[in-house]
Design an enzyme around this catalytic site. Sequence first.
Site, short mmCIF file in Angstrom:
data_model
loop_
_atom_site.label_atom_id
_atom_site.label_comp_id
_atom_site.label_asym_id
_atom_site.label_seq_id
_atom_site.Cartn_x
_atom_site.Cartn_y
_atom_site.Cartn_z
N GLU A 230 0.93 -1.18 0.03
CA GLU A 230 0.02 0.09 -0.04
C GLU A 230 0.77 1.34 0.06
O GLU A 230 1.54 1.57 0.90
CB GLU A 230 -0.76 -0.03 1.19
N CYS A 264 -2.36 9.03 2.89
CA CYS A 264 -2.07 8.87 1.50
C CYS A 264 -2.96 9.07 0.37
O CYS A 264 -2.77 9.04 -0.80
CB CYS A 264 -1.74 7.25 1.67
#
Lengths: 486, 468
Positions: A230, A264
Amino acid sequence: MSKEEGGSAVKGPGAEPTLGTDPFEDTLRRLREAFHSGCTRPAAFRAEQLQALGRFLQENKQLLHDALAQDLHKSAFDSDISELIICQNEINLALKNLQAWMKDTPASTNLFTKLDSAFVRKEPFGLVLIIAPWNYPINLTLVPLVGALAAGNCVVLKPSEISQGTEKVLAEVLPRYLDQSCFAVVLGGPEETGQLLKHKFDYIFFTGSPRVGKIVMTAAAKHLTPVTLELGGKNPCYVDDDCDPQIVANRVAWFRYFNAGQTCVAPDYLLCSPEMQERLLPALQSAITRFYGDDPQSSPNLGRIINQKQFQRLRALLGCGRMAIGGQSDECDRYIAPTVLVDVQETEPVMQEEIFGPILPIMNVQGMDEAIEFINRREKPLALYAFSNSSQVVNQMLERTSSGSFGGNDGFIYMTLPSLPLGGVGHSGMGRYHGKFTFDTFSHHRACLLCPAGLEELNNIRYPPYSHSMQELVRWALGSHSCTLL
Amino acid sequence: MDPFEDTLRRLRETFHAGHTRPAEFRAAQLRGLGHFLQDNKQLLHDALAQDLHKSAFESEVSEVAISQGEVTLALRNLRAWMKDEHVPKNLATQLDSAFIRKEPFGLVLIIAPWNYPLNLTLVPLVGALAAGNCVVLKPSEISKSIEKVLAEELPRYLDQSCFAVVLGGPQETGQLLEHRFDYIFFTGSPRVGKIVMTAAAKHLTPVTLELGGKNPCYVDDNCDPQIVANRVAWFRYFNAGQTCVAPDYLLCSPEMQERLLPALQSAITRFYGNDPQSSPNLGRIINQKQFQRLRALLGCGRVAIGGQSDECDRYIAPTVLVDVQETEPVMQEEIFGPILPIVNVRGVDEAIEFINQREKPLALYAFSNSSQVVRRILAQTSSGGFCGNDGFMHMTLASLPFGGVGASGIGRYHGKFSFDTFSHHRACLLRSPGMEKLNAIRYPPHSPRRLRVLLVAMEARGCSCTLL
């Protein structure tokens, strides 16, 4: 299930100098042995672990709030909605669905296999490593953990050493709730993590930067270990001329400045026409004032930068383009004001790296086509946003770009839906999780076919030597799928 | 000079132009692939016979028909597979559109092996094309005849702005792997799998690795030896044993071994006659290097059945070895030939322990009249796939995912699984540009009452969205 006292985590050699001994060897061996003994396989064991994880969250709420406040100046509200409640929801979902997820999934058969039992069995991989980041240090550590435990794995957790308050709680308190023969927290910085990665794991789940993602995948390749990465990138946010600037400003500002921009999936930069920019700027200022008051530094609802290194990096970015809103900073407080930059060049640092802070640059484009072209010249981002009253425009943006995920007319609210997979593409990552996707990520899907021991006459047509009619029959039988809708 | 640069750039440009996105284009490609198989059937049979001495039967069932079946399945389901998948929502998103969109990755590389050179090249290709990618195909240089057909004939059936065949050996492949791809699909050995994954890591390219290992085959005392022998022999000696999912070695008691040996001999004679070398139904070893490797393995343990070999013909007889030590080469590497060693164990527990001491295999087999025994072996081991009381039949079902675990591989494919492998699953949430009042509760400054309302909105709905 045994609960051990003390629950101290394994520390890397940074703590005590050692000569060549591997600090992780014993822990990993112990966990592997536990896995091989089969203790993590029964649903009852896994459910107990999940329930214990839930108790950890409930019984240490204040401790966790304090740690998050210490690390990132997170308000109780932000800690709840973006960390604790998300984790609790995932635990509840896993507990509610565990038996269903664990069930063998039947598969359709063809004529050759009509009398057989065909199914997919979910199996744990074995020893799983989860490496977590510092920006949502509870969420991004525990949500993967939920899936790994639900899937029946033994887990090594490596929380971020940068979010020190949370690291302490995870290292000292969490292990007391889980069965420590199947679970361990290991601590350390880049050097220790590198050492850890030399070992063989059966799955590695990593959240962090693309640069380190490459290192993790390269280490995993040596052992043919599957990975979920990720990662991140610069998440574009296109704002069409056809929209309500205040609504857009509210939404963009909230998602940009949440957690002081250290998210993010936050909108990283805006793409809009100069005309739209003129309308957006006062609207953004209005939203910022509404959310954080006239003196954002004194607002309890605005976070702080995690450490000096990140702070200095961000402060340097404030020099790019021209400050239209905000721009203040305070080194002692690691505070950066909610900032909007304009007149930014593509070549400036603020448009070259993922910002990960409360700074929003605006790039001008003349319409959607130019925006799409701008976006597609760059690496595929983790998230992509498009704001427009016209659903046609939103759909065009979706159609003609790629990204991990996409939000039309809002920010990363989709993250609260466990029915949507969260993951990147290209440089923003590989694999996905949340909800059942986490369980599936940490499971090997084993194809199984159980045939009758007898009924050998039926098999005779496949054995040589072959007559022509046999060949035709076999060819036909192979091709006749009774159910092609999978 | 980089021989691949131009080709790759051309394919990337085509992808960015969006040619491969419409369903009509993808269907046309798949139909083209189907025509390639139909128009060139004899050519393909001849090439497979030349490369591996495959009989028409084997070529049909294990190469052409499987590939054709996948093409047909993809054509039939293309639009269903391409559809956005709508997902359950919570209270906060009730009025929104939440779905998963399947998108092609972009430029995909498929590296194929030599043992089923048509199947293992075209079946991945079907998925890659159906998913809308541009594809670079690197067939094995070892199966020369098929390589020729794929290089010279196949491109004529596909749109060459989106598809290319590249040729070469390990060195060229290494050079190819320095380039950036959006997905890499590799079938081959674990050793090369590591090289591929390491190269992929430099570009953060996701991979599927279909590798191999030693597939154990447990034979319980409680079984019919002739039935077991038929099944094991057919799957072991098919394609002269050059099958990644073939039973690699047998585990059984000494008593069972005594009953199996004559049964295996009987099956071998039934299938291949008294002189297997003259049977049209037995394959040959692909090349000298593999032949020499296998011939050396004939020296392990003791030859109980077969053991003959002929270098000029690259022929190795269907062979059974007994009295084999774990440390001997035949038990240390994947055999990939018509040699079946038997290792003795005393019962299920010892067999499970033996299996679990080793790397997770691509396939695992258990033969027993007792379904309890079969299920126990299934429950206490792990492998890519598993079959009870038969060989790799599970591979013929497109509804079952085909892939390894641990050293035997990463990822899976066949049928819809191929389409999903070559697609990025993009999470999408489309909200209304208005109705801002509903969002007000999330904006600071906050009150405890707001938090409570927000929590309820975020919680998963009772029963509607838990069944995923």
